[in-house]
Motif scaffolding. Structure first.
Motif, PDB file in Angstrom:
ATOM      1  N   GLU A  50       4.031  10.123   2.247  1.00  0.00           N
ATOM      2  CA  GLU A  50       4.188  10.798   0.954  1.00  0.00           C
ATOM      3  C   GLU A  50       5.380  11.774   1.017  1.00  0.00           C
ATOM      4  OE1 GLU A  50       2.799  10.764  -1.965  1.00  0.00           O
ATOM      5  OE2 GLU A  50       3.424  12.710  -2.759  1.00  0.00           O
ATOM      6  N   PHE A  51       5.445  12.547   2.077  1.00  0.00           N
ATOM      7  CA  PHE A  51       6.523  13.526   2.253  1.00  0.00           C
ATOM      8  C   PHE A  51       7.887  12.803   2.307  1.00  0.00           C
ATOM      9  CE2 PHE A  51       9.202  16.389   4.771  1.00  0.00           C
ATOM     10  CZ  PHE A  51       8.899  17.637   4.239  1.00  0.00           C
ATOM     11  N   CYS A  52       7.949  11.744   3.114  1.00  0.00           N
ATOM     12  CA  CYS A  52       9.230  11.044   3.298  1.00  0.00           C
ATOM     13  C   CYS A  52       9.633  10.231   2.069  1.00  0.00           C
ATOM     14  CB  CYS A  52       9.161  10.134   4.525  1.00  0.00           C
ATOM     15  SG  CYS A  52       8.975  11.071   6.051  1.00  0.00           S
ATOM     16  N   GLY A  53       8.675  10.044   1.161  1.00  0.00           N
ATOM     17  CA  GLY A  53       8.968   9.317  -0.066  1.00  0.00           C
ATOM     18  C   GLY A  53       9.267  10.226  -1.241  1.00  0.00           C
TER      19      GLY A  53
ATOM     20  N   GLY B 149       0.805  -1.212   0.000  1.00  0.00           N
ATOM     21  CA  GLY B 149       0.000   0.000   0.000  1.00  0.00           C
ATOM     22  C   GLY B 149       0.839   1.264   0.000  1.00  0.00           C
ATOM     23  N   ASP B 150       0.649   2.091   1.028  1.00  0.00           N
ATOM     24  CA  ASP B 150       1.342   3.389   1.079  1.00  0.00           C
ATOM     25  C   ASP B 150       2.807   3.283   1.490  1.00  0.00           C
ATOM     26  OD1 ASP B 150      -0.806   4.922   0.272  1.00  0.00           O
ATOM     27  OD2 ASP B 150      -1.633   5.013   2.293  1.00  0.00           O
ATOM     28  N   GLY B 151       3.205   2.139   2.028  1.00  0.00           N
ATOM     29  CA  GLY B 151       4.603   1.945   2.392  1.00  0.00           C
ATOM     30  C   GLY B 151       4.860   2.009   3.893  1.00  0.00           C
ATOM     31  N   LEU B 152       6.138   1.881   4.239  1.00  0.00           N
ATOM     32  CA  LEU B 152       6.603   1.890   5.626  1.00  0.00           C
ATOM     33  C   LEU B 152       7.690   2.945   5.744  1.00  0.00           C
ATOM     34  CD1 LEU B 152       7.440  -1.920   5.952  1.00  0.00           C
ATOM     35  CD2 LEU B 152       5.247  -0.862   6.338  1.00  0.00           C
TER      36      LEU B 152
ATOM     37  N   ILE C 232       9.561   3.273   2.204  1.00  0.00           N
ATOM     38  CA  ILE C 232       9.901   2.120   1.361  1.00  0.00           C
ATOM     39  C   ILE C 232       8.627   1.376   0.979  1.00  0.00           C
ATOM     40  CG2 ILE C 232      12.266   1.741   2.129  1.00  0.00           C
ATOM     41  CD1 ILE C 232      11.116  -0.567   3.897  1.00  0.00           C
ATOM     42  N   GLY C 233       8.630   0.873  -0.227  1.00  0.00           N
ATOM     43  CA  GLY C 233       7.489   0.105  -0.701  1.00  0.00           C
ATOM     44  C   GLY C 233       7.906  -1.308  -1.086  1.00  0.00           C
ATOM     45  N   TRP C 234       9.202  -1.509  -1.168  1.00  0.00           N
ATOM     46  CA  TRP C 234       9.698  -2.826  -1.534  1.00  0.00           C
ATOM     47  C   TRP C 234      10.491  -3.385  -0.372  1.00  0.00           C
ATOM     48  CZ3 TRP C 234      12.036  -1.624  -7.070  1.00  0.00           C
ATOM     49  CH2 TRP C 234      10.971  -1.289  -7.916  1.00  0.00           C
ATOM     50  N   GLY C 235      10.251  -4.635  -0.059  1.00  0.00           N
ATOM     51  CA  GLY C 235      10.976  -5.281   1.026  1.00  0.00           C
ATOM     52  C   GLY C 235      10.493  -6.711   1.160  1.00  0.00           C
ATOM     53  N   LEU C 236      11.272  -7.501   1.864  1.00  0.00           N
ATOM     54  CA  LEU C 236      10.916  -8.896   2.108  1.00  0.00           C
ATOM     55  C   LEU C 236      11.177  -9.209   3.563  1.00  0.00           C
ATOM     56  CD1 LEU C 236      12.693 -10.639  -0.936  1.00  0.00           C
ATOM     57  CD2 LEU C 236      10.235 -10.292  -0.665  1.00  0.00           C
TER      58      LEU C 236
END
Ligand SMILES: Cc1cc2nc3c(=O)[nH]c(=O)nc-3n(C[C@H](O)[C@H](O)[C@H](O)COP(=O)(O)O)c2cc1C
Length: 176
Positions: A87-90, A20-23, A39-43
C-alpha cells in the motif's frame, strides 16, 4: 538460501498476486538510487521464444525514470504480512521518500542484473528490458482509453526478458 528456478515455476502465484494486492517492481538508476513501487498490471509469458515479464509503468512514476536509466528491473513477490508495504509503495513516490529506509526493506544486488531485489520477498524475477513501447492512444479502444486514462499519462510497456527467477526454499509457505 535463494536458488534459481524455472522461469514459470511461480506463474500461478504471480498471476494471483497481480489480481490482488500487487507485486513490488524494483528499479535502480545509474547513480545507484534504489526505489520500488507496487504494480497490479503485468503479463508473464513467452514471446520471441523466450520468457518475458511485461510491466506497464506510467511516465509520471519515479520508477519510469529509473528503468529508463538502468534498462533493468526486478519484480518481487511479497511475503504474507507485507500488505501495508504494498500500500505504501503504491501511494508514495521515491522522489519524496526512501521507501527502503521507511519500511526497513533490504536491497540485495541481483544475481544477473545490477538492480537489487528485496530480501524480505521470497521470490523474485530478474529482467532486462529487451523491448519497450509507449502506448499510442489512437490505437487503444475507446472504452479502455476512457476507463484507464482520464488524465492521460499513458503507460510505457516494458518487455523484461526474464534472465532468472530466484526463490527461497520455503517460498510457497511464505507467499500470501
Ligand atoms: C495495487 C496497486 C497497483 C498499481 N499498479 C501500477 C502499475 O501497474 N503501473 C503503474 O504505473 N502504477 C501502478 N500503481 C501506482 C504506483 O505504485 C504509485 O504511483 C507509486 O507511488 C509510484 O511510485 P514511484 O513514483 O516511486 O515510482 C499501483 C498502485 C497500487 C496501489
Amino acid at each position: 538460501m535463494r536458488r534459481k528456478v524455472d522461469p514459470f515455476e511461480y506463474l500461478i502465484e504471480t498471476e494471483r498476486l497481480l489480481k490482488g494486492d500487487g507485486l513490488f517492481l524494483v528499479s535502480a538508476g545509474k547513480d545507484g538510487k534504489v526505489n520500488t513501487m507496487t504494480i497490479g498490471w503485468g503479463l508473464i509469458g513467452t514471446i520471441w521464444r523466450k520468457p518475458f515479464f511485461l510491466v506497464a509503468v506510467r511516465p509520471s512514476r519515479f520508477t519510469h525514470h529509473l528503468i529508463e536509466e538502468s534498462g533493468e528491473f526486478t519484480v518481487c513477490l511479497p511475503a504474507r504480512g507485507m500488505e501495508q508495504a504494498l500500500e505504501f509503495c503504491g501511494t508514495r513516490s521515491g522522489r519524496d521518500v526512501d521507501k527502503f529506509r521507511a519500511l526497513n526493506l533490504t536491497a540485495v544486488k541481483g544475481f544477473e542484473v545490477a538492480v537489487p531485489y528485496i530480501a524480505e520477498c521470497p521470490v523474485h524475477y530478474e529482467c532486462r528490458v529487451a523491448y519497450k513501447t509507449d502506448l499510442k492512444p489512437e490505437a487503444l479502444e475507446e472504452e479502455l482509453r476512457r476507463d484507464c486514462y482520464p488524465a492521460g499519462d499513458y503507460h510505457t510497456l516494458y518487455f523484461g526478458l526474464i534472465l532468472g527467477v530466484y526463490a527461497e526454499e520455503d517460498a510457497r509457505d511464505r507467499l500470501p
